[in-house]
Motif scaffolding. Structure first.
Motif, PDB file in Angstrom:
ATOM      1  N   LYS A  60     -41.653 -25.873 -98.142  1.00  7.71           N
ATOM      2  CA  LYS A  60     -40.300 -25.637 -97.648  1.00  7.71           C
ATOM      3  C   LYS A  60     -40.373 -25.322 -96.157  1.00  7.71           C
ATOM      4  CE  LYS A  60     -35.965 -23.401 -98.834  1.00  7.71           C
ATOM      5  NZ  LYS A  60     -35.239 -22.575 -99.838  1.00  7.71           N
ATOM      6  N   ILE A  61     -39.444 -25.887 -95.387  1.00  2.12           N
ATOM      7  CA  ILE A  61     -39.447 -25.691 -93.938  1.00  2.12           C
ATOM      8  C   ILE A  61     -38.976 -24.277 -93.625  1.00  2.12           C
ATOM      9  CG2 ILE A  61     -38.434 -26.469 -91.772  1.00  2.12           C
ATOM     10  CD1 ILE A  61     -38.203 -29.248 -93.024  1.00  2.12           C
ATOM     11  N   VAL A  62     -39.733 -23.579 -92.811  1.00  2.00           N
ATOM     12  CA  VAL A  62     -39.443 -22.188 -92.466  1.00  2.00           C
ATOM     13  C   VAL A  62     -38.616 -22.155 -91.192  1.00  2.00           C
ATOM     14  CG1 VAL A  62     -40.419 -19.933 -91.940  1.00  2.00           C
ATOM     15  CG2 VAL A  62     -41.582 -21.448 -93.558  1.00  2.00           C
ATOM     16  N   THR A  63     -37.371 -21.719 -91.301  1.00  2.00           N
ATOM     17  CA  THR A  63     -36.465 -21.621 -90.157  1.00  2.00           C
ATOM     18  C   THR A  63     -36.032 -20.172 -89.978  1.00  2.00           C
ATOM     19  OG1 THR A  63     -34.485 -21.976 -91.489  1.00  2.00           O
ATOM     20  CG2 THR A  63     -35.625 -23.943 -90.686  1.00  2.00           C
ATOM     21  N   GLU A  64     -35.359 -19.925 -88.848  1.00  2.00           N
ATOM     22  CA  GLU A  64     -34.839 -18.578 -88.624  1.00  2.00           C
ATOM     23  C   GLU A  64     -33.801 -18.214 -89.685  1.00  2.00           C
ATOM     24  OE1 GLU A  64     -35.162 -20.880 -86.372  1.00  2.00           O
ATOM     25  OE2 GLU A  64     -36.461 -20.075 -84.787  1.00  2.00           O
TER      26      GLU A  64
END
Length: 896
Positions: free
Chosen positions: A143-147
């Motif tokens: 899963k892409i880790v974003t703010e």
């Protein structure tokens, strides 16, 4: 110079609406002017920096394609950057010009992908909490880790603990590069729960009709901490007491009571933790409480909370009660079946009654006690009946009701179906229903049908549902009963101490058996033939050589399949001895040694053996009654038993045989809503057990016969009456009350009272196995030893009273757990001389019950006896220990 120029960066253009991207890098050989943009044809698009994403997908996301004409600088390049940033997949995006050939421009989309999740872990949480949190935060590998992901994860974890009362919890989500995978991070979710936030005080303003104490008490889940401040504001109390002592003495008790309520509080069953969801619900309950007293416009105009210390808060709230309203005129419109006077009488609301919207809704639509207006119509087939009450404000404190109704035509039942039954056959369910095709629709019949299905014990009552499908065109309705099967067969594996011996029990009880499919394994639903509602029970008790018992029974609940006539057959055998061998080897005259070989063993009956042996068969037939109402059932049983005694001292004769041939009728009225944890209803049971009067049918002189002959054919009559009631008292608490009475009599004074079938009071659930042992009927009284409260040879009179306050902890398909506090009293007598139903032994205590479908009912009781009178004449002594711990498992008390 030319070499330097060749080493210059490729022509670049970065156009974006954000200030940080509003810059253009231009090579010296080609100039791009914002004031004079040029039009180019895209000759190629190259992507740099893509590691996990497809380059073609990135080109599509940008909206740029080879062959497109764009202006540089222009909106097309700016829009392309916006589209890529909008995907939230990149930490950096640049649009560069690689070269220009005539009117063609070659572009580079340079990206830096956001890191992806390789794994995550929790710190500072328990294993069960971690399992719950994993379902809430929805994190997974790659899963892409974003703010936004970090912020939302922190919020979800914090809300989880906030809902549990940890309002001061601190949640931190940190990232660490994962050395095993390129551009991946390892996420650590750290939780510092702190202590639960408690409510120090709830300050209420604006309440006049209800005091602040009652307002706080009406909140079901939002409670203050326990406090004890009897000396706070004592000077103010003293002044008020002195003033009222001389001016208004009647107000003095109220003043003292309110002072105690405001300065002393002990919290036992409810915690004082603050939960926002519970607080919102309690505010609605408070408004409803005011509405029921006529305050139609009551509302909470303001509330706030604030910290008053570490993990402690105060709640301030202001109540606006408004005016108090009363019902005035009630007008019915559209009624033709019943007159307005009949409907007003059914409604149960008169002119001048305090306005109560809860009562109004119950009396119009659905009242637990029955008799509401909707039931009046729907129980008579008016399925399409509709009500529309309109409130009309009349004056400053009165409300007129205009109840508009549509009666419609009577509806008949077209089809009745069942669904969800994976094990029980359809006909087993359909025969229990009170709704039949062709009948007029009746809501009462549907409710009663649901109760009948619940009492069967095959289905989960919480998942049961009824779906009516009306057809106004034909005036019919289809009814579908939706059920969900639950395990109800029982495997008994237990051990316990009762009657002076340690007993092990092994047994099985199949509550939904099918005999007709025994030879049809292809129709079995599982390892056994099931689905026809029959019961098969097999049980074996033993403690080794001293005691053995065997029971077998079979029940067909619908004999013949057309009427609810039950038929039960059973057999049993038990023997209790002193443990000596039944046969012992002996010496043969003429032989020099003991005969003890396999070819010619010689044994004789052991005359020193002491034992009691009981065997018998029984048959029972029962039927449901329609009078006085259809909650009644009648049972009749016949049984033949043989007792064999040798060297027994507790009966009137030591060695011999006795025969017990009796008939027994039982009339029961049961309206309880379910079997395991009843919450409503009652059960009344009257039974009479009697033998033929043998002594009146022959010419024997029984006065001169020895006991072994006088009691060879037992003659007696035995009566029992029990009544129990279940009712909800508050919250989920259920009060069970029960009283019981039993008496035995004889036909011939010369024969006297038989030494068997007598009552023995005292003990716990495990003591009841003695009923199978020697025909004693043991009635448990928790807190006392087994049979310690009856004469040594049994009692012919018995009374018992019990009360239990129950609270359910877990009510699910697989497990039922509830706690209870009990108070019991009872006594037994040898005859009516000295009989006093108020002269009883008493006990109180606590207990827990756990019902598992495979093992039945398990329980633990702690009883505290309230009597230390010692033994009476003819009664066994019991020790002076004031408390006794009882462990009970899978057994039931006697009938009383």
């Amino acid at each position: 110079m030319n070499m330097l120029r060749s080493l210059l960066p490729l022509f670049a253009l970065l156009i974006f609406s954000m200030p940080s991207f509003a810059q253009v890098r231009i090579g010296s050989s080609t100039s791009f002017s914002y004031s004079a943009p040029k039009t180019y044809e895209i000759g190629g698009i190259r992507v740099e920096g893509a590691e996990n994403l497809d380059e073609g997908a990135i080109r599509l996301l940008s909206g740029l394609a080879i062959g497109d004409e764009i202006q540089v600088p222009g909106d097309e390049t700016s829009d392309a950057l916006k589209k890529l940033w909008k995907q939230d997949l990149f930490s950096d995006v640049q649009l560069l010009s690689e070269r220009v050939e005539g009117n063609k421009i070659f572009l580079i989309i340079k990206i830096a992908e956001r890191p992806r999740l390789s794994r995550f872990r929790f710190e500072g949480v328990s294993r069960s909490e971690a399992d719950d949190l994993r379902e809430k935060i929805n994190l997974y590998k790659e899963k892409i880790v974003t703010e936004n992901l970090v912020i939302s994860t922190e919020k979800k974890v914090y809300n989880y603990y906030n809902d549990k009362g940890f309002r001061s919890a601190i949640v931190t989500v940190s990232q660490e590069p994962d050395s095993l995978f390129r551009n991946h991070v390892f996420v650590v979710i750290t939780v510092e729960k702190q202590k639960k936030v408690k409510i120090e005080h709830i300050n209420v303003a604006g309440g006049k009709f209800y005091s602040a104490y009652k307002i706080r008490g009406s909140m079901k889940e939002t409670k203050e901490k326990s406090f004890f401040r009897p000396f706070l504001d004592l000077d103010t109390l003293g002044k008020r007491v002195v003033q009222q002592a001389f001016r208004n003495r009647k107000q003095l008790p109220i003043t003292l009571l309110r002072y105690g309520q405001d300065h002393m509080k002990v919290r036992v069953l409810k915690s004082s933790k603050y939960l926002q969801e519970n607080f919102e619900g309690d505010k609605e309950l408070l408004v409803t409480k005011y509405n029921q007293k006529g305050f139609r416009d009551a509302r909470i105009v303001w509330d706030t909370l604030y910290d008053v210390g570490p993990h402690r808060i105060n709640i301030d709230m202001t109540v606006d009660e408004g005016h108090r309203y009363y019902f005035r005129n009630i007008k019915w419109i559209g009624n033709t079946k019943y007159s307005s006077e009949q409907l007003t009488k059914t409604l149960g609301i008169k002119r001048g009654d305090v306005y109560d919207p809860v009562k109004l809704e119950a009396r119009l639509y659905m009242d637990q006690s029955g008799g509401d207006v909707t039931s009046l119509y729907m129980d008579n087939g008016y399925l399409f009946f509709q009500l529309d009450p309109v409130e009309i404000l009349a004056g400053s404190d009165s409300i007129d009701l205009e109840i508009r109704m549509y009666e419609g035509e009577q509806a008949r039942i077209n089809r009745v179906t069942v669904s969800g039954n994976t094990k029980t056959n359809d006909y087993v369910i359909l025969r229990e229903l009170r709704t039949r095709p062709g009948q007029l629709f009746s809501r009462a019949d549907i409710i009663r049908s649901q109760r009948e299905l619940s009492v069967l014990g095959y289905f989960d009552p919480e998942k049961m549902n009824v779906i009516p499908t009306p057809d106004p065109a034909t005036g019919t309705v289809d009814i579908e009963y939706v059920v969900e099967e639950k395990p109800n067969d029982q495997l008994t594996l237990q051990g316990g101490y009762g009657g002076g011996i340690l007993v092990a029990t092994v047994g099985v009880q199949f509550n939904n058996f099918s005999t007709k499919n025994i030879l049809k394994p292809e129709q079995w639903n599982g390892p056994l033939p099931t689905g026809d509602g029959q019961q098969l029970s097999l049980q074996f008790n033993t403690n080794g050589r001293q005691y053995q018992a065997f029971n077998l029974s079979f029940t067909e609940p619908w004999l013949g399949g057309k009427k609810p006539t039950s038929f039960t057959v059973g057999s049993f055998y038990s023997q209790f001895s002193n443990g000596a061998l039944r046969f012992v080897p002996t010496q043969v005259p003429g032989l020099s040694k003991l005969v003890w070989n396999r070819e010619k063993p010689l044994y004789v009956f052991n005359v020193n053996r002491s034992y009691f042996e009981r065997r018998g068969v029984s048959m029972q037939i029962g039927s449901r009654l329609k009078w006085p109402d259809d909650y009644f059932t009648a049972m009749f049983e016949v049984s033949a038993q043989q007792y064999t005694l040798q060297n027994q001292s507790q009966f009137f004769f030591q060695t011999g045989q006795a025969y017990n041939l009796y008939g027994k009728f039982t009339i029961t009225r049961s309206s309880i809503d379910q079997q395991i944890f009843p919450t409503l209803g009652s059960q009344l049971k009257l039974s009479g057990q009697f033998t033929p009067p043998f002594s009146l049918l022959n010419n024997k002189d029984y006065a001169g016969l020895p006991p072994a002959q006088r009691f060879k054919w037992l003659e007696y009559h035995k009566w029992k009456l029990t009544a129990e009631h279940y009712s909800k008292v508050f919250d989920k608490f259920v009060l069970k009350t029960k009283v019981g009475f039993g008496v035995m009599g004889f036909y011939n004074r010369n024969v006297g009272m038989v030494p068997f079938e007598r009552f023995y009071l005292g003990g716990d659930m495990f003591s009841s196995f003695n009923n199978q042992l020697d025909s004693r009927e043991i009635v448990g009284l928790r807190g006392y030893g087994a049979s310690n409260l009856s004469p040594s040879q049994g009692a012919t009179l018995i009374n018992k009273y019990s009360m239990e306050l129950r609270y359910p902890f877990v009510m699910s398909q697989s497990t039922n757990v509830f706690g209870l506090a009990f108070a019991e009293a009872g006594n037994s007598w040898i005859d009516f001389n000295g009989y006093n139903p108020l002269d009883v032994y008493r006990s109180v205590g606590l207990g827990v019950r756990i019902f598992l479908p495979m093992f039945g009912l398990l329980g633990v009781d702690w009883g505290y006896r309230l009597d230390d009178r010692g033994a009476r004449d003819g009664f066994p002594a019991f020790d002076a220990q004031r408390s006794r711990f009882h462990f009970t498992m899978g057994m039931q008390f006697g009938d009383l």
